[in-house]
Design a protein around this motif. Structure first.
Motif, PDB file in Angstrom:
ATOM      1  N   GLY A   1       7.691  -3.238 104.304  1.00 22.67           N
ATOM      2  CA  GLY A   1       6.314  -3.820 104.655  1.00 22.67           C
ATOM      3  C   GLY A   1       5.348  -2.628 103.900  1.00 22.67           C
ATOM      4  N   SER A   2       5.682  -1.349 103.547  1.00 23.38           N
ATOM      5  CA  SER A   2       4.876  -0.653 102.805  1.00 23.38           C
ATOM      6  C   SER A   2       4.548  -1.065 101.604  1.00 23.38           C
ATOM      7  CB  SER A   2       5.349   0.951 103.096  1.00 23.38           C
ATOM      8  OG  SER A   2       5.484   1.275 104.014  1.00 23.38           O
ATOM      9  N   PHE A   3       5.194  -2.054 101.069  1.00 25.23           N
ATOM     10  CA  PHE A   3       5.047  -2.570  99.587  1.00 25.23           C
ATOM     11  C   PHE A   3       5.266  -4.127  99.727  1.00 25.23           C
ATOM     12  CE2 PHE A   3       7.191   1.624  99.535  1.00 25.23           C
ATOM     13  CZ  PHE A   3       6.276   2.414  98.826  1.00 25.23           C
ATOM     14  N   PRO A   4       4.189  -4.832 100.194  1.00 22.07           N
ATOM     15  CA  PRO A   4       4.303  -6.043 100.451  1.00 22.07           C
ATOM     16  C   PRO A   4       4.558  -6.855  99.187  1.00 22.07           C
ATOM     17  CG  PRO A   4       1.940  -5.118 100.910  1.00 22.07           C
ATOM     18  CD  PRO A   4       2.767  -4.069 100.634  1.00 22.07           C
ATOM     19  N   ASN A   5       3.923  -6.264  98.191  1.00 21.54           N
ATOM     20  CA  ASN A   5       3.920  -7.186  96.862  1.00 21.54           C
ATOM     21  C   ASN A   5       5.334  -6.750  95.871  1.00 21.54           C
ATOM     22  OD1 ASN A   5       1.921  -8.657  97.677  1.00 21.54           O
ATOM     23  ND2 ASN A   5       0.451  -7.073  96.726  1.00 21.54           N
ATOM     24  N   ALA A   6       6.092  -5.864  96.491  1.00 22.66           N
ATOM     25  CA  ALA A   6       7.322  -5.506  95.866  1.00 22.66           C
ATOM     26  C   ALA A   6       7.924  -6.852  95.160  1.00 22.66           C
ATOM     27  CB  ALA A   6       8.158  -4.561  96.378  1.00 22.66           C
ATOM     28  N   ARG A   7       8.573  -6.624  93.990  1.00 23.21           N
ATOM     29  CA  ARG A   7       9.351  -7.388  93.327  1.00 23.21           C
ATOM     30  C   ARG A   7      10.856  -7.017  92.707  1.00 23.21           C
ATOM     31  NH1 ARG A   7       6.192 -11.197  88.961  1.00 23.21           N
ATOM     32  NH2 ARG A   7       6.120  -9.388  88.061  1.00 23.21           N
ATOM     33  N   ILE A   8      11.890  -7.136  93.416  1.00 25.95           N
ATOM     34  CA  ILE A   8      13.111  -6.443  93.235  1.00 25.95           C
ATOM     35  C   ILE A   8      14.165  -7.607  93.134  1.00 25.95           C
ATOM     36  CG2 ILE A   8      14.924  -4.782  93.911  1.00 25.95           C
ATOM     37  CD1 ILE A   8      12.920  -3.562  95.864  1.00 25.95           C
ATOM     38  N   VAL A   9      15.074  -7.589  92.115  1.00 29.69           N
ATOM     39  CA  VAL A   9      16.063  -8.489  91.816  1.00 29.69           C
ATOM     40  C   VAL A   9      17.166  -7.569  91.802  1.00 29.69           C
ATOM     41  CG1 VAL A   9      17.312  -9.900  89.900  1.00 29.69           C
ATOM     42  CG2 VAL A   9      14.782 -10.106  90.440  1.00 29.69           C
ATOM     43  N   VAL A  10      18.197  -7.922  92.536  1.00 30.76           N
ATOM     44  CA  VAL A  10      19.502  -7.319  92.658  1.00 30.76           C
ATOM     45  C   VAL A  10      20.634  -8.407  92.091  1.00 30.76           C
ATOM     46  CG1 VAL A  10      21.251  -6.130  94.070  1.00 30.76           C
ATOM     47  CG2 VAL A  10      18.573  -6.270  94.842  1.00 30.76           C
ATOM     48  N   ILE A  11      21.416  -7.783  91.315  1.00 29.43           N
ATOM     49  CA  ILE A  11      22.627  -8.342  90.545  1.00 29.43           C
ATOM     50  C   ILE A  11      23.818  -8.022  91.364  1.00 29.43           C
ATOM     51  CG2 ILE A  11      23.964  -9.049  88.563  1.00 29.43           C
ATOM     52  CD1 ILE A  11      21.323 -10.337  88.366  1.00 29.43           C
TER      53      ILE A  11
END
Length: 618
Positions: free
Chosen positions: A195-205
């Motif tokens: 929640g500290s980074f509401p606009n985070a974008r992370i892709v996990v393979i």
């Protein structure tokens, strides 16, 4: 301040860049020192030291201790010299330490790097708790950091990781099986999506399907056969997004170069025709056979197959002399057109003299197009292409579904994908995302405006040394150029010795957990920045969940005790000995259910058909 201070342990003997040799004081009777009620151990590998230079204090980390740490000009002690702590003079040849400078502080302000260097004779002191608070105070009250645990050997000091260093500079997490890699990745993902980074974008393979359970409603999970849970979605990878060479290798199994060129031209013609049907058709001159433009692969198979079966009324074999088919066939159903059979003699019907002899490859292609394991690729839902070239949804919708949703993490569970095409599929997925964000770098959703972090578990499978797969090419490009366009890379592997050296060298941060293999430690030692290769010798003795953090992710090279993730990844070890002592032996009918799940290629216990089969055998 001076040699009378209880923290004083020796003097600088030589300086070579950031590497400093320290001669320890001769009157040390014990390596255990008490300072203000706290005990400190002298000569601990990875321990911090302080070199005061007026108002400035230099900080260093110990990488070597003993006679081997002595400068080259100092004679070594005789081999038969006893290590007698009661005879201090007999230890003079052993009292050396190698330290590596990593930062400096003036007052309470710490900075990485050094502006001045010590000289021979400068004092060297132990680092106390007050010094540690100065060193690790860089993250206090600073935006863009997350806590992953505590500094080992310094109780109460949080180990904070820099998000800009994690995303922008690339990183690698290495460690043997059971060292705590999955837990560390889960902790990082939890903290980044808290929640500290509401606009985070992370892709996990995720090649093993283990991170969905660790993230819950913080992530959407994409898999070939999703459960009914709202957080799971279908994984579709349209075949027409693959580069031409990968698509041909995957469907035809390879053809002669001259035939490949003809098929390339045919695919290009089909893409040019289909592009005209798109809402925003690109200029035809910009298209190639590699362009991610929809076309019907079933129509491609039909046209190639029809050409092989064509027969003619005359030996001139002009198009007008071709026989009409007895059965027109059906491209969508993969049914061949049927022509009058060619005569074995030099009479009509004449076989096609220009046929490419691709019968075997076309049979393989038809089988693969019908193979249920590849339905995510050749029957990709709304991204499937009609034989006329129309498509319901384009790649913009696909990427929006993948990374444009409201949750910070997208987990791609590729455990159900056929292993023989896994690098090709993963490489295509990442290339589609990276290229779209690259060309959108000036838009609000572009990589520069909203960066993306790509986490690759089992990285040695996707970027092995000497490989030329689609995944290797894409990840190499991201490693070399992604930082400038807002795409970061995190490699996670248990075999760093098998990872491409050029890709690993682009990682500005390294998190090394326990490594027992000598070749793996050697590869890590070559990749460790800041002359800290001596710390690699610790890797075989680290406790489970401990790691050495160096580089941009944590400005101070530190040994960190990683906390436990709130929800364990599925990859954690089985619960032993409880599983053998307490849990009752499973019922025999479950083997029937397991067989059904195997044949259906699903691990879900919620499959109603599987339930019914299991119940009927009860």
């Amino acid at each position: 301040m001076g040699i009378s201070e209880p923290t004083y342990i020796g003097q600088v003997g030589s300086v070579s860049g950031s590497v400093v040799r320290v001669r320890l004081r001769d009157d040390l009777r014990s390596t255990l020192v008490m300072i203000a009620g706290e005990s400190y151990r002298i000569g601990q590998i990875g321990g911090f030291l302080r070199v005061p230079l007026g108002y400035t204090h230099l900080y260093a980390v110990c990488t070597q201790i003993g006679a081997d740490a002595a400068p080259g000009g100092v004679p070594e002690p005789p081999l038969n010299t006893p290590l007698d702590l009661d005879g201090a003079s007999q230890l003079s040849g052993f009292r050396w330490m190698t330290i590596v400078l990593f930062g400096e502080a003036m007052g309470k302000r710490f900075e990485r790097g050094v502006g001045q260097y010590p000289t021979v004779g400068d004092e060297v002191h132990l680092v106390t708790k007050d010094d540690l608070e100065v060193i690790y105070g860089w993250s206090q009250g600073k935006k863009g950091t997350i806590s992953v645990g505590q500094i080992a050997g310094a109780s109460g000091i949080s180990a904070d990781v820099s998000i800009p260093g994690l995303v922008s500079r690339h990183s690698a997490i290495v460690g043997s099986t059971g060292s705590g890699k999955s837990n560390l990745v889960a902790v990082l993902l939890e903290a980044a999506s808290s929640g500290s980074f509401p606009n985070a974008r992370i892709v996990v393979i995720d090649p093993h399907g283990e991170y969905a359970s660790a993230l819950g409603d913080r992530a959407y999970v994409f898999r070939v056969r999703p459960d009914t849970a709202a957080s799971e979605k279908h994984l579709y990878v349209p075949y027409w997004a693959l580069p031409f060479s990968e698509l041909i290798e995957l469907t035809l199994g390879g053809v002669q170069p001259n035939h490949e060129a003809a098929i390339r031209d045919l695919v290009l013609d089909m893409k040019v025709a289909s592009a005209k049907l798109l809402p925003n058709p690109p200029p035809p001159e910009t298209l190639t056979a590699d362009s991610p433009v929809p076309f019907s692969i079933r129509q491609l198979w039909f046209d190639l197959d029809r050409f092989e079966r064509l027969t003619f009324k005359t030996n001139s074999q002009l198009p007008a002399d071709a026989y009409e088919p007895d059965d027109a066939g059906n491209a969508q159903l993969l049914q061949s057109a049927k022509f009058p059979a060619a005569s074995a003699y030099n009479t009509a019907p004449y076989k096609n003299g220009k046929k490419r002899n691709l019968e075997r490859q076309l049979d393989f292609m038809r089988i693969r197009l019908r193979d249920g394991r590849f339905s995510f690729l050749f029957e990709p839902g709304d991204y499937a292409v009609a034989t006329t070239g129309e498509v319901n949804k384009d790649l913009d919708s696909l990427v929006r579904e993948w990374i444009g949703h409201e949750r910070p993490v997208s987990v791609f569970d590729v455990s159900e994908l056929p292993s023989e095409v896994l690098p090709t599929i993963v490489g295509t997925m990442l290339r589609v995302v990276y290229d779209l964000l690259f060309w959108a770098q000036d838009l609000a959703m572009g990589g520069r405006q909203q960066p993306l972090l790509i986490v690759i578990d089992e990285a040695h499978r996707f970027v092995p040394e000497g490989s030329g797969s689609a995944a290797h090419r894409t990840l190499s490009t991201i490693a070399k150029e992604g930082r400038k366009y807002g795409t970061g890379l995190m490699l996670v592997t248990q075999r760093p010795s098998e990872v491409d050296s050029a890709v690993l060298s682009q990682c500005g941060s390294l998190i090394a957990l326990r490594l027992t293999n000598a070749s793996d430690r050697s590869k890590v030692g070559a990749a460790v920045p800041d002359d800290l290769g001596g710390l690699v010798d610790q890797l075989s003795s680290l406790r489970t969940g401990e790691g050495i953090f160096v580089g941009e992710v944590m400005p101070i090279p530190s040994r960190v005790r990683v906390r436990k993730a709130m929800h364990k990844p599925m990859g954690d070890d089985p619960k032993l000995p409880e599983a053998w002592q307490v849990v009752p032996r499973p019922e025999g009918k479950l083997y029937t259910k397991a067989l059904s799940m195997w044949r259906r290629q699903t691990t879900s216990t919620e499959d109603e058909a599987t339930k019914a089969e299991g119940d009927s055998d009860a």
